[in-house]
Enzyme design. Structure first.
Site, PDB file in Angstrom:
ATOM      1  N   ASN A 169      28.574  18.194  64.556  1.00  0.00           N
ATOM      2  CA  ASN A 169      28.343  19.035  63.384  1.00  0.00           C
ATOM      3  C   ASN A 169      27.820  20.431  63.715  1.00  0.00           C
ATOM      4  O   ASN A 169      28.319  21.416  63.192  1.00  0.00           O
ATOM      5  CB  ASN A 169      27.423  18.320  62.391  1.00  0.00           C
ATOM      6  CG  ASN A 169      26.134  17.844  63.019  1.00  0.00           C
ATOM      7  OD1 ASN A 169      26.022  17.691  64.232  1.00  0.00           O
ATOM      8  ND2 ASN A 169      25.133  17.615  62.189  1.00  0.00           N
ATOM      9  N   GLU A 176      17.373  11.906  68.067  1.00  0.00           N
ATOM     10  CA  GLU A 176      17.387  12.782  66.886  1.00  0.00           C
ATOM     11  C   GLU A 176      18.508  12.280  65.990  1.00  0.00           C
ATOM     12  O   GLU A 176      19.692  12.482  66.286  1.00  0.00           O
ATOM     13  CB  GLU A 176      17.612  14.233  67.296  1.00  0.00           C
ATOM     14  CG  GLU A 176      16.531  14.793  68.200  1.00  0.00           C
ATOM     15  CD  GLU A 176      15.200  14.968  67.506  1.00  0.00           C
ATOM     16  OE1 GLU A 176      15.172  14.994  66.256  1.00  0.00           O
ATOM     17  OE2 GLU A 176      14.179  15.054  68.205  1.00  0.00           O
ATOM     18  N   CYS A 226      22.259  16.899  59.698  1.00  0.00           N
ATOM     19  CA  CYS A 226      21.242  15.860  59.543  1.00  0.00           C
ATOM     20  C   CYS A 226      20.137  16.279  58.589  1.00  0.00           C
ATOM     21  O   CYS A 226      19.509  15.435  57.945  1.00  0.00           O
ATOM     22  CB  CYS A 226      20.664  15.478  60.908  1.00  0.00           C
ATOM     23  SG  CYS A 226      19.879  16.852  61.796  1.00  0.00           S
TER      24      CYS A 226
END
Length: 489
Positions: A158, A256, A290
């Site tokens: 992303n 993460e 995220c």
């Protein structure tokens, strides 16, 4: 001298891997697909488990030489990589636009963040690397930070360039070597560009390897004895598997992961300000972040007006190929991600949410969508959508907002919009989240800040800023005496 007018000539990387040199890959190559058009941009080489093992051995040997370099030489390589990225800024942006489906402003922002990460990492080698501890007379006692060895970095699609660089750059700066496994969907902009930057910057051969690959390569990287640590950024489901495997091999791991982040809009908020923040937090990069605003918690007194304005704003957002002109939203990364977003929207409607606008797609282009009236038992309330879908939830009191925001397994980012900073801060103190923003939205990263989540958003580690020395090194206790004592036993 090689021609460096183009940073990454196709003939250099096509069907190849990088292990300090550009070498042929052992597996059949995979097409690099432009999600907006379906065009083939080239073919990436893919690594297998044997390739990972060989690279790990080379990287382990190279790390010793790299760490032995003067600290200012390591800093010079990082600065040079930053300067090369500045020189080839437009080419890097173009790769992000075409390979990852980024809009041009998002791609430019990501490239700028990456350059900042390089410069910030260049300052790490010259910082204090330990402490002098109290001890008995005639003895020197030191606690010093030492590199771990080989760092395995598994990065996502992303923000492919920055989310790889934010780990690769500091890990190299403090004296580690790195094996980077970028997502195969964005292996050029998220991996091979970094390989080329560091190659041209003068990083010693073998200190950085870029090995795109499937699950087999990732599993091999986690299991490889010569790899001391894994830094993983990606979905919570995949992160659980990585964490489990790393623990089995007694390997340090930084995870993460995903998020279902709440932006709380209190009833004293300016509606125009709240709308601007909500639009950015929900729709930036088609919601494929995220930190995206997964839930808009809006106080009842302004709820109807907010939904009306957000719906009108969503309808005004243009969707299209970012390589062909200025658009607000580009494509989703692939059909699987598109189908997931669509299925969540349909399930949300069946569970009682109202579809205010959007909800449909054309190819990989998903309309900006608004779901209102979402309740805590609705799938859209809990699931990470990773698409351009605003989930709007009403609440009555500040206590309700706290309860709703904390009703999630995730704990990455949260934000509050209010004219009353004290009220917002009091509310925010009770949110279980790694990142908290008062009078801002949920998508924030300034490189110099520790970045990490709690719960299903991570394993309690942070990356970035002052956290980098802690993350990519380990303590060693060193004592020194003039003469060895004669112990009485």
């Amino acid at each position: 001298m090689p021609d460096t007018s183009t940073l990454l000539p196709n003939a250099l990387w096509n069907e190849r891997l990088f292990n300090g040199a550009w070498v042929n890959a052992p597996l059949p190559p995979e097409n690099v697909i432009e999600p907006a058009s379906g065009a083939t941009l080239g073919r990436i080489g893919l690594a297998d488990a044997d390739t990972v093992a060989r690279s790990a051995k080379v990287a382990r040997d190279a790390q010793v030489h790299w760490f032995a370099q003067p600290y200012d030489e390591r800093a010079r390589v990082l600065r040079k990589a930053a300067q090369l990225a500045e020189q080839h800024f437009d080419e890097i942006v173009q790769w992000l636009v075409r390979e990852s489906g980024s809009t041009r402003p998002k791609a430019a922002f990501e490239t700028s963040l990456t350059i900042k990460a390089f410069y910030e990492s260049a300052g790490l080698p010259s910082r204090s690397q330990g402490e002098v501890l109290p001890t008995s007379a005639g003895r020197l006692s030191l606690a010093r930070r030492r590199p771990l060895g080989v760092i395995g970095v598994i990065s996502p699609f992303n923000f492919p360039l920055y989310l790889a660089a934010r780990a690769v750059a500091p890990a190299l700066a403090v004296g580690n070597s790195v094996i980077l496994k970028p997502d195969p969907r964005t292996a050029v902009c998220g991996g091979l560009i970094l390989a080329r930057l560091f190659e041209l910057a003068g990083l010693p051969a073998g200190a950085l390897h870029v090995l795109p690959g499937a699950a087999e390569a990732g599993a091999a990287l986690v299991a490889e004895p010569n790899v001391a640590m894994i830094q993983f950024t990606g979905s919570t489901g995949a992160g659980r598997k990585v964490g489990e495997a790393a623990g089995r091999h007694l390997k340090k791991v930084s995870l993460e992961l995903g998020g279902k982040n709440s932006l709380i809009v209190l009833d004293d908020a300016d509606l125009d300000t709240a709308l601007a923040n909500a639009t950015w937090g929900v729709y930036l990069h088609q919601g494929q972040i995220c930190m995206s605003t997964g839930r808009l918690l809006v106080q009842r007194g302004i709820y109807d007006a907010f939904v009306e304005r957000l719906t009108a704003k969503a309808r005004s957002l243009t969707v299209g190929d970012p390589a062909k002109g200025e658009v607000h939203l580009g494509p989703l990364i692939n059909a699987r991600q598109r189908d997931h977003a669509y299925q969540v929207v349909q399930a949300a409607r069946q569970a009682g949410a109202r579809l205010e606008t959007g909800g449909e797609y054309d190819g990989l282009f998903f309309q900006a969508t608004v779901l209102s009236g979402v309740q805590p038992d609705n799938p859209a309330f809990h699931e990470e959508i990773f698409g351009p879908v605003a989930v709007v939830v009403p609440f009555d009191t500040d206590e309700d907002a706290i309860r709703l925001a904390n009703d999630t397994e995730y704990g990455l980012s949260a934000a509050i919009i209010s004219r009353d900073v004290g009220r917002a801060l009091k509310l925010g103190e009770r949110l279980r989240t790694g990142l908290l923003h008062i009078n801002d939205q949920t998508v924030n990263d300034e490189v110099i800040n520790p970045f990490g989540g709690v719960g299903a958003s991570g394993n309690g580690t942070s990356i970035g800023g002052p956290a980098n020395w802690e993350e990519f090194t380990q303590w060693q206790w060193l004592t020194l005496k003039g003469d060895a004592p004669l112990y009485p036993l």
